[in-house]
Every structure is written in structure tokens, then in C-alpha cells.
Design an enzyme around this catalytic site. Structure first.
Site, PDB file in Angstrom:
ATOM      1  CE  LYS A  41       9.182 -12.626 -13.545  1.00 36.19           C
ATOM      2  NZ  LYS A  41       9.869 -12.188 -14.749  1.00 36.19           N
ATOM      3  CG  ASP A  78      -7.173  -5.403   6.212  1.00 34.71           C
ATOM      4  OD1 ASP A  78      -6.621  -5.267   7.325  1.00 34.71           O
ATOM      5  OD2 ASP A  78      -7.917  -4.546   5.700  1.00 34.71           O
ATOM      6  CG  ASN A 113      -0.231  -0.065   2.506  1.00 31.06           C
ATOM      7  OD1 ASN A 113       0.495   0.858   2.847  1.00 31.06           O
ATOM      8  ND2 ASN A 113      -0.391  -1.157   3.248  1.00 31.06           N
TER       9      ASN A 113
HETATM   10  N1  CTP Z   1      -4.220  -2.848  12.229  1.00 30.10           N
HETATM   11  C1  CTP Z   1      -3.395  -3.834  12.739  1.00 30.10           C
HETATM   12  N2  CTP Z   1      -3.329  -5.043  12.106  1.00 30.10           N
HETATM   13  C2  CTP Z   1      -4.062  -5.303  11.004  1.00 30.10           C
HETATM   14  C3  CTP Z   1      -4.918  -4.283  10.478  1.00 30.10           C
HETATM   15  C4  CTP Z   1      -4.967  -3.073  11.117  1.00 30.10           C
HETATM   16  O1  CTP Z   1      -2.701  -3.594  13.734  1.00 30.10           O
HETATM   17  N3  CTP Z   1      -3.982  -6.478  10.421  1.00 30.10           N
HETATM   18  C5  CTP Z   1      -4.316  -1.573  12.947  1.00 30.10           C
HETATM   19  C6  CTP Z   1      -3.754  -0.383  12.199  1.00 30.10           C
HETATM   20  O2  CTP Z   1      -2.390  -0.173  12.526  1.00 30.10           O
HETATM   21  C7  CTP Z   1      -4.629   0.757  12.716  1.00 30.10           C
HETATM   22  C8  CTP Z   1      -5.962   0.091  13.028  1.00 30.10           C
HETATM   23  O3  CTP Z   1      -5.682  -1.301  13.140  1.00 30.10           O
HETATM   24  O4  CTP Z   1      -4.138   1.287  13.939  1.00 30.10           O
HETATM   25  C9  CTP Z   1      -7.047   0.294  12.047  1.00 30.10           C
HETATM   26  O5  CTP Z   1      -6.624  -0.084  10.774  1.00 30.10           O
HETATM   27  P1  CTP Z   1      -7.669  -0.132   9.595  1.00 30.10           P
HETATM   28  O6  CTP Z   1      -6.975  -0.614   8.371  1.00 30.10           O
HETATM   29  O7  CTP Z   1      -8.401   1.181   9.531  1.00 30.10           O
HETATM   30  O8  CTP Z   1      -8.671  -1.202  10.177  1.00 30.10           O
HETATM   31  P2  CTP Z   1      -9.215  -2.511   9.620  1.00 30.10           P
HETATM   32  O9  CTP Z   1      -9.392  -3.423  10.772  1.00 30.10           O
HETATM   33  O10 CTP Z   1      -8.391  -3.020   8.492  1.00 30.10           O
HETATM   34  O11 CTP Z   1     -10.665  -2.066   9.150  1.00 30.10           O
HETATM   35  P3  CTP Z   1     -11.199  -1.592   7.718  1.00 30.10           P
HETATM   36  O12 CTP Z   1     -10.046  -1.648   6.746  1.00 30.10           O
HETATM   37  O13 CTP Z   1     -12.275  -2.572   7.433  1.00 30.10           O
HETATM   38  O14 CTP Z   1     -11.708  -0.199   7.948  1.00 30.10           O
END
Ligand code: CTP
Length: 401
Positions: free
Chosen positions: A285, A275, A207
Site C-alpha cells: 500500500k 485504455d 470505470n
Molecule cells: N476495446 C477493447 N480493448 C480496449 C479498448 C476498447 O476491446 N483496450 C473495445 C471495446 O470493448 C469496444 C470498442 O473497443 O467494443 C471501442 O471502445 P472505445 O473505448 O470506444 O474505443 P477506444 O479505442 O478506447 O477509443 P476512444 O476511447 O479513443 O474513443
């Protein structure tokens, strides 16, 4: 300040004469002041006047220190409680950022094991120049503290940022730096940057996180005395000055590094963790097939690091903080996220493109706690990190003995 020792490095700019006032203020507070002047500084202030005010000898080149029985440059750089560079000219900043050691000033700055505070001063165009701004970011990433510059009329007739901060403001920054700091002795864990999830040995899913936010937070915490454990994905931002830096690539590696970094008194999850990861990433590869069929990727869910920390059965940090970047219903979504993850605070950001926050220098945060939503005014990411650090210090109950 009484009895503290400052090593003042005077750079060669018109503002060098202001350091005479700084020396007077420091001496008035009971500080001992050792002075190193660059060759160019001698064109603006005389070593004699500096030496008379400082009440000590002024060092100008490495040969002043050849008598090792007196004081070598290593010892000079380490005898100080703090090294202050004023004025930090564009050239001096560039040499510091490049790690040069081609005169006594830069040699001492390379050799020191103490914190360094710089007070930049230069023409506004030189300050705005991309090279100076790049050097500034490098220096900040190296943990160097910065005071000023101020904006105003300049000696060269132009107007804008580039004036040396006023000597009382530099003195205040020195006092702040030398004081113990509200987070002294606190172990704080910060996650930062993106994660990379491999598809095969040469491709990955990532990302756009640069790590700027987590880095700004870690930097402020360090300055305020915290022992920072910094777990970062492959971020482009220069690394902060942290007690411990762990570089990881994937979310799974980040989760393991965070678990290994416990215990901590507070955890701030600023990382943009992927995620999903690719199940059974190829070990070779992936090649195009003669039939042109695109590969199929299967995804598995990554561990939620914030949630794991917040629900840890034995080692939950007393304060667990997460972020939420949302584009709509910011407060409602962030409030729900706080409950879902089990953390203490969520710092919510409105990242609609029109706010200019994503990838910009400013933040407009709403802090969600069990008391509800508290909107903060729009401010720079550094200022937001400072505000957060002070709130954490307050929540943890001030400095430890
Ligand atoms: N976070 C984490 N580990 C993950 C995903 C997120 O520690 N696997 C933490 C991020 O560092 C941030 C918080 O959770 O502090 C929220 O991240 P976000 O991406 O907004 O939350 P998601 O749970 O992925 O929710 P969504 O993308 O559905 O909004």
C-alpha cells in the site's frame, strides 16, 4: 411441440385459472403436461379440474412423491423438456430468487436441469416494488426466461403491468424456447463489464460500466441456442447463463482470457476496457510521505482486445463486433473506429447526457458496416440485444444442422 413434455408449476394467484386454458392449448399441440400446484394455487383452481385437463396426476407436496418407485421430485423436474411457472407470483419469484426449496414447487425448480420460463402475474404495485424488480433481475441473471406481464385492468381494480400474459402468448414463448434457436451450435464470445487496473494492493482505476449491456447480449444469445463464452471484468450485474464464464480483473487478463477462448464464430466486445494501466503498480500500500508529496503514477497502454481479435492472423472470428460510445459526430467517429480496429460492425451509441442512454434501460444504436450507417429505433437494451442476435444469426447463415 408434439411429444414434448412440459412441467407446469401453478402459483397461487387469481390468474391461476388462466393456466387451465394454457394446459388445453399445450395438450392440443401434442405436449404432455405434468403439473405441480403450490398450496396457495389450490385456493384458485381445484386439482381435480387441472388433473382432468392435463390428463395426468397433479402433484401438490413432497409427500405426493414419496413413492420413489413412481416418480421422485428430481426425476419429475428433469423428465420435462421445459419448466413453466404460471402464474409466477411475487412470493414465488422471491423464493426462486432466494434459492428456497421449502415446498414441492420450489424444490422442483431448484432441482431441475432444464430451462425455466416464468409468466409473472400480480398486482401492479407488487410488480413495481423494488424487491420484485430486484428478484426479476436476479432470475434473469440466472438464465430464467420471462414472458409478460401484460398491462391492463386487473382483478383487484387497478390498472398497469402485472396481468398474466395471455395463454396464446405463453404458448408462443414456450414454442420459441423449445425450438432449436437460430444460434444453435454457434460459439460466440462476449466481453463485458469494466476492468480494474491496480495502483497498489488496495487501490485501482476503474470505470462506471455495470456490465448490463454485455450481460443482456450473452443472455439473449444463450436463449437462442448459442454456446456463449463470457469474459467479464468485475461487473455488478448478475452473471448470465453462459456455457463458460471467465472472471478477470485487468485488461491484460481479459486479453489473455479472450485469446484462450478462441476459436469462436463471432466475438462481441461489449467490455469497457481501460485504455491504460499503471506501470509497476506497488506491491504494498502506498503511504503518505511526511513531506506530503503525492505519488506519481506512470501509465502504459493496454492491449486493444477488439483490434487484436479483428486482426488475428490465424484465429480471427468470422464476425467481429465492437461498440462505440460517442458524444459528438457519432457516425463519423464510429465509422473511423471501425476502420481503425478492423472489425466488421461497430454499434455506435450517442451517449450525450441528454439522451439518458448512459446507465439507462434504453439504447439508440447506429450499426456501422461496410454498407454504411443503419440507425435503429430507440429500444430497450434487451430488445437491442435480441435484434443484434438475429442479425448475427443471419450473417452466420442460420442454424447449424
Ligand atoms: N476495446 C477493447 N480493448 C480496449 C479498448 C476498447 O476491446 N483496450 C473495445 C471495446 O470493448 C469496444 C470498442 O473497443 O467494443 C471501442 O471502445 P472505445 O473505448 O470506444 O474505443 P477506444 O479505442 O478506447 O477509443 P476512444 O476511447 O479513443 O474513443
Amino acid at each position: 411441440m408434439q411429444g414434448r413434455r412440459i412441467l407446469l408449476v401453478i402459483g397461487g394467484g387469481i390468474a391461476a385459472y388462466n393456466t387451465l386454458e394454457l394446459i388445453r392449448l399445450l395438450r392440443g399441440r401434442g405436449c404432455a403436461v405434468d403439473v405441480v400446484m403450490t398450496e396457495a394455487a389450490g385456493a384458485f383452481v381445484t386439482p381435480l379440474s387441472v388433473s382432468a385437463l392435463a390428463g395426468s396426476r397433479v402433484y401438490r407436496d413432497l409427500f405426493d412423491l414419496t413413492d420413489e418407485a413412481e416418480m421422485g421430485h428430481i426425476q419429475l423436474s428433469r423428465a420435462a423438456d421445459l419448466v413453466v411457472v404460471a402464474p409466477a407470483t411475487a412470493d414465488l419469484m422471491a423464493r426462486m430468487a432466494g434459492g428456497h426449496a421449502n415446498d414441492l414447487a420450489t424444490t422442483v425448480l431448484m432441482a431441475t436441469d432444464k430451462r425455466v420460463l416464468i409468466a409473472p402475474a400480480m398486482n401492479v404495485r407488487m410488480w413495481d416494488h423494488p424487491a420484485t424488480q430486484r428478484n426479476l433481475r436476479t432470475l434473469e441473471g440466472d438464465g430464467i426466461l420471462v414472458v409478460g406481464p401484460d398491462s391492463g385492468d386487473m382483478a383487484c381494480g387497478e390498472y398497469g403491468p402485472g396481468r398474466l400474459a395471455e395463454p396464446p402468448a405463453i404458448l408462443a414463448a414456450i414454442e420459441r424456447t423449445l425450438s432449436a434457436g437460430p444460434l444453435r451450435g454457434r460459439r460466440i464470445l462476449v466481453t463485458s463489464g469494466p476492468t480494474h487496473e491496480p495502483i497498489d494492493p488496495v487501490r485501482y482505476i476503474a470505470n462506471r460500466s455495470s456490465g448490463a449491456h454485455g450481460t443482456a447480449i450473452a443472455r439473449v444469445f444463450s436463449v437462442l441456442g448459442a454456446e456463449v463464452g463470457f469474459v467479464t471484468g468485475p461487473a455488478t450485474e448478475a452473471r448470465p447463463n453462459a456455457a463458460e464464464i471467465v472472471e478477470v480483473e485487468t485488461a491484460a487478463e481479459m486479453a489473455a482470457a479472450v485469446a484462450a477462448a478462441l476459436p469462436a464464430e463471432a466475438a462481441i466486445c461489449a467490455a469497457a476496457v481501460a485504455d491504460w494501466h499503471v506501470i509497476d503498480a506497488a506491491t504494498r500500500k502506498i503511504k503518505k510521505t511526511p513531506a506530503g508529496t503525492p505519488p506519481t503514477l506512470r501509465f502504459g497502454e493496454n492491449p486493444d482486445i477488439l483490434k487484436t481479435l479483428a486482426t488475428h492472423p490465424t484465429q480471427r472470428p468470422p464476425l467481429v463486433i465492437g461498440f462505440a460510445a460517442e458524444t459528438d459526430d457519432v457516425v463519423a467517429k464510429a465509422t473511423a473506429k471501425r476502420a481503425r480496429k478492423g472489425c466488421d460492425w461497430i454499434l455506435a451509441n450517442d451517449v450525450r447526457p441528454e439522451t439518458g442512454i448512459m446507465g439507462g434501460r434504453e439504447n439508440a444504436i447506429t450499426r456501422i458496416t461496410d454498407q454504411g450507417a443503419e440507425p435503429w429505433p430507440r429500444m430497450t437494451k434487451e430488445a437491442a440485444a435480441g435484434k443484434l442476435a438475429h442479425l448475427i444469426a443471419e450473417a452466420l447463415g442460420g442454424a447449424q444442422p
